[in-house]
Design a protein around this motif. Structure first.
Motif, short mmCIF file in Angstrom:
data_model
loop_
_atom_site.label_atom_id
_atom_site.label_comp_id
_atom_site.label_asym_id
_atom_site.label_seq_id
_atom_site.Cartn_x
_atom_site.Cartn_y
_atom_site.Cartn_z
N VAL A 95 0.83 -1.20 0.00
CA VAL A 95 0.00 0.00 0.00
C VAL A 95 0.86 1.26 0.00
O VAL A 95 0.46 2.30 -0.52
CB VAL A 95 -0.98 -0.01 1.20
N LEU A 96 2.08 1.18 0.54
CA LEU A 96 2.96 2.34 0.54
C LEU A 96 3.32 2.77 -0.88
O LEU A 96 3.59 3.93 -1.14
CB LEU A 96 4.23 2.05 1.34
N GLN A 97 3.32 1.81 -1.78
CA GLN A 97 3.57 2.14 -3.18
C GLN A 97 2.44 3.01 -3.72
O GLN A 97 2.68 3.94 -4.50
CB GLN A 97 3.70 0.85 -4.01
N ILE A 141 -7.95 3.76 -3.36
CA ILE A 141 -7.14 4.29 -2.26
C ILE A 141 -6.95 5.77 -2.53
O ILE A 141 -6.55 6.17 -3.62
CB ILE A 141 -5.78 3.58 -2.16
N SER A 142 -7.26 6.57 -1.52
CA SER A 142 -7.22 8.02 -1.65
C SER A 142 -6.16 8.60 -0.72
O SER A 142 -5.77 7.99 0.27
CB SER A 142 -8.59 8.60 -1.30
N THR A 194 -0.49 -5.22 1.95
CA THR A 194 -0.73 -5.05 0.52
C THR A 194 -1.92 -4.11 0.34
O THR A 194 -2.66 -3.82 1.27
CB THR A 194 -1.06 -6.39 -0.15
N ALA A 195 -2.09 -3.63 -0.87
CA ALA A 195 -3.20 -2.73 -1.16
C ALA A 195 -4.54 -3.39 -0.84
O ALA A 195 -5.45 -2.76 -0.28
CB ALA A 195 -3.16 -2.30 -2.62
N LYS A 196 -4.68 -4.66 -1.17
CA LYS A 196 -5.93 -5.36 -0.89
C LYS A 196 -6.18 -5.48 0.60
O LYS A 196 -7.30 -5.25 1.08
CB LYS A 196 -5.89 -6.76 -1.53
N ASP A 197 -5.14 -5.81 1.36
CA ASP A 197 -5.30 -5.93 2.81
C ASP A 197 -5.57 -4.57 3.46
O ASP A 197 -6.28 -4.47 4.46
CB ASP A 197 -4.06 -6.57 3.44
#
Length: 415
Positions: free
Chosen positions: A269-271, A298-299, A320-323
Motif C-alpha cells: 500500500v505504501l507504493q 485508495i485516496s 498489501t493494497a488489498k489488505d
C-alpha cells in the motif's frame, strides 16, 4: 428569472443565483460557454461562502507533527495553512504563512527520515524504502513484491507514531516536503473565473483567499467545495443547460484506461501513497491481478489512517493494497460516522450526465469517479478537476503577469 425571495437556498447556491442574474443580461451573440466565462469573471471570490467555523484552523509553525496530525484529524480536514510564529504582527500574508501542510506531506517526510527494519524480517525495510523512493530497477521492483510486503506488520506504524522523531519534529522543519508546489493565494477581489482556472487547468487542490488589509487567509476554496456549490445550483437555467449534457458531449472522461495510474491488489500500500504523491494525484484504483476490474480505491485521504489509527494493522501480517482496503473497511464499520469511507469504488457509465455526476460526487463526498462498462471493466476516470475544467476556459492572455509574485518552492524541497 429566479430571485432570492422566490427560492431560499443554501449559501453556496446564492453564488449560482448571481450567475443566473448575470446570465440573463449577457450579450446574445455569446455562446453558452462564453456566457459562463463572463458570468464567473464578474463575481469576486469573496462571494464564496466561508467554511464551517470548526474547519477554520491554522497550524503554528512550532507545532509538532504529532500535534498537527491530531488537529487535522479532530477537525476532519486533510490540510491547513501554517503560520510562521516568528513573523511580526503586522506582516503581510506572504510573510505570515509558510504554506499549507497536509497529512500526505507529514507521512512522506517521516518515511524519508525513518526507514526502520521490522523485527520480523530484515527485508521489510527494503519494501518500505522502495515504496517511498519509487525505485525502478529490476532488483528493487522485487522488493516491492508480495513476499517483502507480507513481512511488514502494523508494529512499524505503531513504532513510528510513538517515536521521538514524530513527537519532537516541528511543522516548520518539514516545510521543504509539504511545500512541493508554489504557495499562491487570491485576493478577495479576484474573480471566480481565476479561482476556477487555478483549481482545474493549473491543478491546485485548494486556493487560499487572503484579506490583504488583515494580512490573513480568510477562506480556503477547495475543489470539493466548488462541486458542492454546483450541486446546489440544480434547477437554475444556466446550470441545467450545461449539466444535462452527457459525459461524451463535454469530452469526459479525459483519462483513458491505459493512462490511469493504478496499483495491483498484491502490491504494498505504501507504493500507492508514493505514486499519489509523486504523480500529484488524489487517489488511484486497486486492480485485480491479471484483470481490468478494480476492487477498490485508495485516496490521499486514507493516509490519515497510517498516523491516526495504526492499530488497524495489528492483526495483519501484510500491508498489501488489498489488505489495506480490508483493514480500513473493517475499521470504519466499527467507527461509523467518524471517518469518510473513501476506499469504496464509486462508478458511473458513459451515459451519465454532468448533473448526475456532480450530485454523485457531492453526495458521496469523493474526489473521483471511475467510468465502467456493463461488465465492470474500467473505461476511464473523472476527477473533480476534470469537471471544473469543462465549466470554464482560459481566455488568451488571461493571466498575464499574474504568477510573477508567486512564492516559489523552497530550495530544500524534496518531494
Amino acid at each position: 428569472m429566479v430571485t432570492m425571495e422566490e427560492s431560499p437556498r443554501s449559501p453556496e447556491a446564492k453564488v449560482g443565483l448571481r450567475v443566473e442574474d448575470l446570465w440573463d443580461v449577457q450579450e446574445p451573440q455569446l455562446s453558452p460557454d462564453e456566457k459562463l466565462n463572463a458570468c464567473f469573471e464578474s463575481i469576486p471570490v469573496s462571494a464564496f461562502p466561508l467554511p464551517p467555523s470548526n474547519q477554520e484552523i491554522e497550524i503554528k509553525s512550532d507545532t509538532t507533527l504529532a500535534e498537527a496530525v491530531k488537529m487535522l484529524a479532530q477537525h476532519n480536514i486533510l490540510s491547513a495553512p501554517v503560520v510562521d510564529v516568528d513573523a511580526p504582527e503586522d506582516a503581510s500574508w506572504i510573510d505570515r504563512y509558510i504554506g499549507i501542510v497536509e497529512f500526505a506531506g507529514i507521512v512522506v517526510w517521516i518515511l524519508h527520515q525513518s526507514e526502520p527494519t521490522s523485527p520480523r524480517s530484515p527485508s521489510s525495510g527494503s519494501a518500505i524504502a522502495a515504496a517511498v523512493d519509487g525505485i525502478t530497477s529490476a532488483f528493487e521492483h522485487e522488493a516491492l513484491g508480495l513476499e517483502s510486503a507480507m513481512t511488514t506488520s502494523g508494529n512499524f506504524f505503531e513504532d513510528l507514531t510513538s517515536s521521538q522523531l514524530y513527537k519532537n519534529t516541528k511543522v516548520r522543519d518539514i516545510s521543504g516536503s509539504f511545500r512541493w508546489a508554489p504557495f499562491l493565494a487570491l485576493e478577495r477581489s479576484n474573480s471566480f473565473l481565476t479561482m476556477l482556472l487555478l483549481l482545474s487547468k493549473y491543478k491546485m487542490k485548494s486556493v487560499p483567499v487572503v484579506d490583504l488589509g488583515a494580512g490573513r487567509i480568510q477562506n480556503i476554496i477547495t475543489q470539493s467545495s466548488v462541486i458542492h456549490m454546483l450541486a446546489e445550483c440544480a434547477g437554475l437555467q444556466w446550470f441545467e443547460s450545461w449539466g444535462t449534457k452527457k459525459l461524451s458531449q463535454v469530452g469526459l472522461p479525459i483519462v483513458a484506461p491505459n493512462h490511469i495510474i493504478k496499483v495491483y491488489e498484491d502490491e504494498p500500500v505504501l507504493q500507492a501513497f508514493k505514486l499519489m504523491r509523486k504523480k500529484r494525484i488524489g487517489g488511484l484504483p486497486v486492480m485485480e491481478r491479471g484483470g481490468s476490474r478494480a476492487i477498490g480505491n485508495i485516496s490521499l485521504q486514507d493516509v490519515q489512517f497510517l498516523l491516526t489509527a495504526p492499530e488497524i494493522y495489528h492483526d495483519y501480517r501484510s500491508i498489501t493494497a488489498k489488505d489495506f482496503l480490508t483493514a480500513v473497511r473493517s475499521y470504519l464499520e466499527k467507527h461509523e460516522g467518524t471517518f469518510t469511507m473513501s476506499s469504496e469504488l464509486i462508478t458511473c457509465n458513459k451515459d451519465c450526465t454532468i448533473k448526475e455526476l456532480i450530485q454523485l460526487l457531492d453526495h458521496e463526498k469523493i474526489h473521483r469517479v471511475y467510468v465502467v462498462d456493463n461488465d465492470g471493466n474500467l473505461e476511464g476516470l473523472i476527477t473533480l478537476r476534470d469537471i471544473i475544467s469543462r465549466l470554464v476556459h482560459e481566455p488568451r492572455g488571461y493571466f498575464g503577469d499574474f504568477f510573477d509574485g508567486v512564492l516559489p518552492m523552497p530550495p530544500n524541497s524534496r518531494v
